[in-house]
Design an enzyme around this catalytic site. Structure first.
Site, PDB file in Angstrom:
ATOM      1  NE  ARG A   1      -3.801   2.166   2.626  1.00  0.00           N
ATOM      2  CZ  ARG A   1      -3.856   2.662   3.329  1.00  0.00           C
ATOM      3  NH1 ARG A   1      -2.819   3.487   4.768  1.00  0.00           N
ATOM      4  NH2 ARG A   1      -5.064   3.223   4.405  1.00  0.00           N
TER       5      ARG A   1
ATOM      6  CG  ASN B   1      -5.521   6.892   4.748  1.00  0.00           C
ATOM      7  OD1 ASN B   1      -5.224   5.711   5.457  1.00  0.00           O
ATOM      8  ND2 ASN B   1      -5.082   8.307   6.103  1.00  0.00           N
ATOM      9  CD  GLU B   2      -6.980   6.560   9.201  1.00  0.00           C
ATOM     10  OE1 GLU B   2      -6.649   7.485   9.393  1.00  0.00           O
ATOM     11  OE2 GLU B   2      -6.284   5.737   9.343  1.00  0.00           O
TER      12      GLU B   2
ATOM     13  CG  HIS C   1      -7.515   1.952   8.252  1.00  0.00           C
ATOM     14  ND1 HIS C   1      -6.960   3.046   8.095  1.00  0.00           N
ATOM     15  CD2 HIS C   1      -7.297   1.363   7.713  1.00  0.00           C
ATOM     16  CE1 HIS C   1      -6.529   2.978   6.893  1.00  0.00           C
ATOM     17  NE2 HIS C   1      -7.089   1.949   6.416  1.00  0.00           N
TER      18      HIS C   1
ATOM     19  CE1 TYR D   1      -3.027   0.739  13.603  1.00  0.00           C
ATOM     20  CE2 TYR D   1      -4.830   1.921  12.655  1.00  0.00           C
ATOM     21  CZ  TYR D   1      -3.440   1.284  12.230  1.00  0.00           C
ATOM     22  OH  TYR D   1      -2.772   1.790  11.363  1.00  0.00           O
TER      23      TYR D   1
ATOM     24  CD  GLU E   1      -3.666   2.980   7.546  1.00  0.00           C
ATOM     25  OE1 GLU E   1      -3.326   3.236   8.735  1.00  0.00           O
ATOM     26  OE2 GLU E   1      -3.321   4.183   6.968  1.00  0.00           O
TER      27      GLU E   1
ATOM     28  CD1 TRP F   1       1.220   3.068   9.779  1.00  0.00           C
ATOM     29  CD2 TRP F   1       0.748   3.718   8.514  1.00  0.00           C
ATOM     30  NE1 TRP F   1       1.751   3.774   9.711  1.00  0.00           N
ATOM     31  CE2 TRP F   1       1.088   4.690   8.726  1.00  0.00           C
ATOM     32  CE3 TRP F   1       0.091   3.219   6.907  1.00  0.00           C
ATOM     33  CZ2 TRP F   1       1.898   5.339   8.114  1.00  0.00           C
ATOM     34  CZ3 TRP F   1       0.387   4.906   6.126  1.00  0.00           C
ATOM     35  CH2 TRP F   1       0.914   6.115   6.854  1.00  0.00           C
TER      36      TRP F   1
END
Length: 472
Positions: free
Chosen positions: A104, A182-183, A249, A251, A278, A307
């Site tokens: 990516r 992205n995001e 993503h 996290y 990610e 990431w």
């Protein structure tokens, strides 16, 4: 970069943010996708297609991303921050050498301080990815945290950037996926994500892009409000090519294994494609359920991209230090070397040719011939997940006497169970009888070792029949 959040909203991770020196072909693609879907419905399984048969680009079939040869492709990759570190060109080859099948790539649209990725630069990136036999997921990073982060670009502005790259990316549909932004929405008014994403997808198709489009979730990608999860069917239905891939993503919101499982379950129930675009093992002092992400993704055929390779302002997110693959971190070992990490699960896209997986351990050599020896084997069927109306199975082969260079498995279901789809094997069924053979890259098993070789979805009841394994 830090930003303030409400108590309910997860904080954004710190990243490296350095300042560094038509509408056409829709009917054809729709007919191709329809024909592929009909073939799957008739056969109840994926049939692997030789690389010489390559046509078109990536497409979506249910939950699966399908490569240009008609084969399922499961991303296992890392992220390279190209726009911030344009001097680290060797990273593409290094990530590929570490076994990744996907990179990516962080691009800049010019709306933030880090600069603009030019058409010439993007053309070079695509050429290098192809030379390194990795699939490129190109993403515009300037949209990060729109609505909350000052200066962030809108998805509409991101599409304008992509429009300027159309002549570079046209014809690369078999090698490039476009991550529109992205995001693209922060924690402020995440509900705006749905219409903004629908509009962006529609405009990309109007420009003429036929690539698989990757769309990130709001809430800085983590979708803790379940906005993407709840509205994914609306976005999927808005794509006239039916070629949109959803990206979450993971996290600190996903510190609990059950939270990961529930999110995966939701997309599986909707029969919509999902990747983890990610993730890391820790973030802002919180542990991430990375082992569950990897294990569940492997069991379900879900792609993931860690990431990131190197260069983060917080080095806890670096997989290697100083862009040096010889300085791999503990986090990097989890991405590349763990049980369900890249080196044990990544398979090259078949568009790069026959026997495309360079990460498979070489078989034992026969001292008299120089070639791999063959021996007897055993195999077992395991139950990965049983949801009542169906179940997912996995098959593990063990080389009992000597190394295997290929295998053929047979078994007979005791009841009404039947395979409805499979991956990483050539499977044929006749009534209750099943025959499965390797597809080349997964035929080798070292002497005395076991290898999980393929998976499948089957009708109920879940069962573990006796399997006969033959070396071929």
């Amino acid at each position: 970069m830090e930003h303030s959040t409400t108590d309910a909203a997860p904080a954004r991770r710190r990243r490296l943010h350095r300042a560094l020196p038509k509408r056409h072909g829709r009917m054809r693609v729709w007919l191709t996708a329809a024909a592929a879907a009909l073939a799957v419905a008739l056969t109840g399984m994926w049939q692997l297609v030789p690389a010489s048969a390559q046509q078109g680009g990536f497409s979506i079939e249910g939950t699966q991303l399908i490569d240009a040869n008609g084969n399922p492709f499961i991303m296992r990759g890392s992220t390279h921050p190209d726009v911030w570190y344009q001097g680290e060109w060797d990273s593409y080859g290094e990530i590929s050498d570490l076994g990744a099948n996907t990179i990516r790539v962080v691009l800049g649209s010019g709306h933030r301080a880090w600069g603009t990725s030019t058409p010439d630069r993007v053309a070079d990136i695509v050429a290098e990815c192809k030379a390194q036999r990795v699939i490129c997921v190109l993403e515009v990073h300037d949209t990060t945290g729109y609505g909350e982060q000052s200066g962030a670009a809108s998805l509409d502005q991101a599409v304008t950037f992509w429009q300027g790259l159309y002549s570079v990316l046209e014809g690369e549909e078999a090698y490039v996926l476009i991550n529109i932004g992205n995001e693209p929405i922060g924690n402020t008014d995440p509900g705006q994500w749905t219409q903004a994403t629908v509009n962006a997808v529609d405009r990309m198709r109007d420009i003429g892009f036929e690539h698989t489009l990757v769309v990130d979730a709001p809430n800085w990608g983590q979708d803790w409000t379940n906005t993407m999860r709840d509205n994914a069917p609306t976005v999927a239905a808005a794509d006239p090519l039916g070629n949109t891939l959803f990206s979450v993503h993971m996290y600190q919101v996903y510190s609990s294994p059950q939270t990961v499982i529930d999110y995966f379950d939701a997309f599986e129930a909707m029969n919509l494609p999902l990747i983890v675009g990610e993730y890391a093992d820790t973030h802002q002092g919180s542990t991430v359920a990375w082992q569950t992400i990897q294990a569940e993704a492997e069991a379900r055929g879900i792609g993931w991209i860690g990431w990131s390779y190197s260069g983060n302002s917080d080095p806890i997110l670096d997989q290697v230090l100083n862009f040096d693959p010889n300085q791999m971190t503990a986090y990097g070992e989890r991405i590349f070397e763990s049980t369900y990490g890249i080196q044990n699960t990544a398979e090259r896209a078949t568009v790069f040719g026959d026997d495309p997986d360079p990460t498979t351990t070489s078989p034992t050599e026969d001292p008299t011939t120089g070639g791999p020896t063959e021996g007897d084997c055993t195999a077992v069927v395991g139950i990965v997940n049983d949801w009542g109306s169906g179940w997912q199975g996995k098959v593990t082969v063990t080389a009992t006497d000597a190394a295997l260079d290929g295998w053929r498995l047979t078994w007979t279901w005791a009841g009404t169970t039947r395979i409805t789809s499979s991956w990483n094997a050539t499977v044929t069924s006749s009534g209750a009888g099943v025959t499965a053979t390797d597809v080349g890259w997964n035929g080798t098993v070292a002497s005395g070792q076991s290898r999980e070789v393929f998976g499948f979805i089957a009708s109920t009841p879940a069962a573990t029949p006796a399997v006969t394994c033959e070396a071929i």
